[in-house]
Design a protein around this motif. Structure first.
Motif, PDB file in Angstrom:
ATOM      1  N   ILE A  41       6.070   7.749 -10.307  1.00  0.00           N
ATOM      2  CA  ILE A  41       7.206   6.841 -10.100  1.00  0.00           C
ATOM      3  C   ILE A  41       6.758   5.395 -10.245  1.00  0.00           C
ATOM      4  O   ILE A  41       7.414   4.584 -10.915  1.00  0.00           O
ATOM      5  N   LEU A  42       5.624   5.067  -9.654  1.00  0.00           N
ATOM      6  CA  LEU A  42       5.124   3.690  -9.697  1.00  0.00           C
ATOM      7  C   LEU A  42       4.701   3.291 -11.104  1.00  0.00           C
ATOM      8  O   LEU A  42       4.892   2.137 -11.510  1.00  0.00           O
TER       9      LEU A  42
ATOM     10  N   ALA B  90       0.859  -1.182   0.000  1.00  0.00           N
ATOM     11  CA  ALA B  90       0.000   0.000   0.000  1.00  0.00           C
ATOM     12  C   ALA B  90       0.898   1.236   0.000  1.00  0.00           C
ATOM     13  O   ALA B  90       1.664   1.449   0.943  1.00  0.00           O
ATOM     14  N   SER B  91       0.791   2.046  -1.048  1.00  0.00           N
ATOM     15  CA  SER B  91       1.658   3.214  -1.202  1.00  0.00           C
ATOM     16  C   SER B  91       0.898   4.486  -0.850  1.00  0.00           C
ATOM     17  O   SER B  91      -0.240   4.675  -1.270  1.00  0.00           O
ATOM     18  N   TYR B  92       1.577   5.359  -0.084  1.00  0.00           N
ATOM     19  CA  TYR B  92       0.953   6.645   0.225  1.00  0.00           C
ATOM     20  C   TYR B  92       2.010   7.693   0.570  1.00  0.00           C
ATOM     21  O   TYR B  92       2.669   7.602   1.601  1.00  0.00           O
ATOM     22  N   ASN B  93       2.202   8.652  -0.329  1.00  0.00           N
ATOM     23  CA  ASN B  93       3.047   9.831  -0.103  1.00  0.00           C
ATOM     24  C   ASN B  93       4.466   9.489   0.342  1.00  0.00           C
ATOM     25  O   ASN B  93       5.010  10.114   1.262  1.00  0.00           O
TER      26      ASN B  93
ATOM     27  N   ILE C 115      -1.015  -0.819  -4.664  1.00  0.00           N
ATOM     28  CA  ILE C 115      -2.099   0.152  -4.809  1.00  0.00           C
ATOM     29  C   ILE C 115      -1.622   1.464  -4.208  1.00  0.00           C
ATOM     30  O   ILE C 115      -1.223   1.511  -3.042  1.00  0.00           O
ATOM     31  N   ASP C 116      -1.642   2.515  -5.020  1.00  0.00           N
ATOM     32  CA  ASP C 116      -1.351   3.843  -4.489  1.00  0.00           C
ATOM     33  C   ASP C 116      -2.660   4.451  -3.997  1.00  0.00           C
ATOM     34  O   ASP C 116      -3.605   4.641  -4.759  1.00  0.00           O
ATOM     35  N   ASP C 117      -2.690   4.763  -2.700  1.00  0.00           N
ATOM     36  CA  ASP C 117      -3.916   5.201  -2.036  1.00  0.00           C
ATOM     37  C   ASP C 117      -4.076   6.723  -2.109  1.00  0.00           C
ATOM     38  O   ASP C 117      -4.135   7.411  -1.092  1.00  0.00           O
ATOM     39  N   GLY C 118      -4.125   7.233  -3.332  1.00  0.00           N
ATOM     40  CA  GLY C 118      -4.379   8.656  -3.522  1.00  0.00           C
ATOM     41  C   GLY C 118      -3.246   9.563  -3.081  1.00  0.00           C
ATOM     42  O   GLY C 118      -3.493  10.647  -2.530  1.00  0.00           O
TER      43      GLY C 118
ATOM     44  N   GLY D 254       7.153  -4.911 -14.378  1.00  0.00           N
ATOM     45  CA  GLY D 254       6.071  -5.843 -14.653  1.00  0.00           C
ATOM     46  C   GLY D 254       5.272  -6.320 -13.465  1.00  0.00           C
ATOM     47  O   GLY D 254       4.827  -7.466 -13.445  1.00  0.00           O
ATOM     48  N   PHE D 255       5.062  -5.480 -12.459  1.00  0.00           N
ATOM     49  CA  PHE D 255       4.192  -5.845 -11.345  1.00  0.00           C
ATOM     50  C   PHE D 255       2.812  -5.216 -11.543  1.00  0.00           C
ATOM     51  O   PHE D 255       2.610  -4.332 -12.381  1.00  0.00           O
ATOM     52  N   VAL D 256       1.851  -5.675 -10.753  1.00  0.00           N
ATOM     53  CA  VAL D 256       0.481  -5.157 -10.826  1.00  0.00           C
ATOM     54  C   VAL D 256       0.416  -3.825 -10.088  1.00  0.00           C
ATOM     55  O   VAL D 256       0.848  -3.741  -8.927  1.00  0.00           O
ATOM     56  N   TYR D 257      -0.115  -2.809 -10.740  1.00  0.00           N
ATOM     57  CA  TYR D 257      -0.172  -1.486 -10.127  1.00  0.00           C
ATOM     58  C   TYR D 257      -1.517  -0.833 -10.381  1.00  0.00           C
ATOM     59  O   TYR D 257      -2.050  -0.896 -11.484  1.00  0.00           O
ATOM     60  N   LYS D 258      -2.043  -0.207  -9.323  1.00  0.00           N
ATOM     61  CA  LYS D 258      -3.318   0.498  -9.423  1.00  0.00           C
ATOM     62  C   LYS D 258      -3.227   1.788  -8.634  1.00  0.00           C
ATOM     63  O   LYS D 258      -2.725   1.803  -7.508  1.00  0.00           O
TER      64      LYS D 258
END
Length: 290
Positions: A50-51, A11-14, A39-42, A59-63
């Motif tokens: 960057i992601l 979980a990515s955030y700032n 998942i980048d959480d806004g 090649g990873f799953v990103y949203k």
């Protein structure tokens, strides 16, 4: 990957300053089939850009989507996972080489265990690492029981988890009542499955940069107390409550003596753990070891 053994859920955030190092440390793992789902959480910084570039390269799953909070993001990540095992990972930490293989090998060899944990090495904001693992978690080898965790005698670090995915889902997943996942989850798992193993393997370079959630004493310990309330019928509840309140007071006495005094009526108890920590108020912080 159709059938990865391990799902790494991030979980990515700032964390624009740290996210690339975090992702690359995961994608560098060897010796085990795994998937990385991010998942980048806004985020309001440059993390999404960057992601996006890293996902195209590696090649990873990103949203990326609007902010929903850490618990909603973790639950969404669980819904996307396809591994036999999973671990969550923070977007400001780094994963030591060999971590995924060591823990997956352990769980494959011990089918009776729902999860396993490991060690952390602290790291500052610039990536400088401590020479040795944090002794708080070395003390937890080889396992932690419900009573030991309940009474704060031994600890489990959430950045070192690896859990069986299907069993986790069958038990309801994450508890959305609380603002973070690990403390209520570990208590629930310990109560249901018994002692949880702790390996000597270093599983996380844990970055401390002044904005970690663990530095919010009111959020962290206030949540601990709320979680403990679920176990009021346990014979050790009152003892556990006094111990965790004394830990909260101890943190405040070290970082904010005025707040410690303000919360004295709430946190004080006629117990040895509290008395030992109360004395911190009268010791200059330079002499206190956190």
């Amino acid at each position: 990957m159709e059938n990865p053994l391990v799902s790494v859920l991030l979980a990515s955030y700032n964390h624009e300053a740290y996210i690339e190092a975090s992702v690359r440390s995961v994608m560098s793992q060897k010796g085990v089939s795994f998937e990385l789902i991010v998942i980048d959480d806004g985020s309001r910084d440059s993390s999404p850009e960057i992601l996006e570039k890293l996902a195209q390269e590696l090649g990873f799953v990103y949203k990326h989507r609007e902010n929903k909070g850490v618990m909603a993001t973790l639950s969404e990540l669980i819904g996307l996972a396809k591994g036999t095992f999973f671990c969550t990972f923070a977007s400001d930490d780094m994963m030591p080489m060999g971590r995924l293989k060591a823990q997956a090998d352990y769980l494959m060899a011990h089918p009776e265990k729902i999860a396993c944990f490991g060690q952390i090495v602290k790291m500052d904001k610039d990536g400088n690492r401590a020479l040795m693992p944090d002794p708080r978690y070395l003390h937890s080898i080889p396992e932690v029981s419900f009573e030991e965790f309940f009474l704060g005698k031994k600890e489990l670090h959430g950045c070192t988890e690896m859990i069986r995915l299907e069993e986790f889902k069958a038990n309801g997943g994450y508890d959305q009542e609380f603002p973070f996942e690990d403390f209520p989850l570990w208590l629930s798992m310990l109560e249901k499955y018994g002692s949880l193993p702790v390996l000597s393997t270093v599983c996380c370079y844990y970055r401390e940069h002044g904005k970690n959630m663990s530095l919010d004493n009111t959020l962290m310990y206030g949540t601990f107390i709320r979680v403990l309330e679920r176990y009021q019928s346990h014979p050790l509840y009152k003892k556990a409550l006094n111990i965790w309140k004394s830990h909260w007071f101890s943190r405040l006495a070290y970082s904010d003596p005025k707040e410690a005094l303000k919360r004295f009526p709430e946190l004080a108890s006629f117990s040895l753990p509290f008395f030992k920590r109360f004395l911190k108020l009268f010791v200059p912080s330079i002499f206190l070891k956190y």
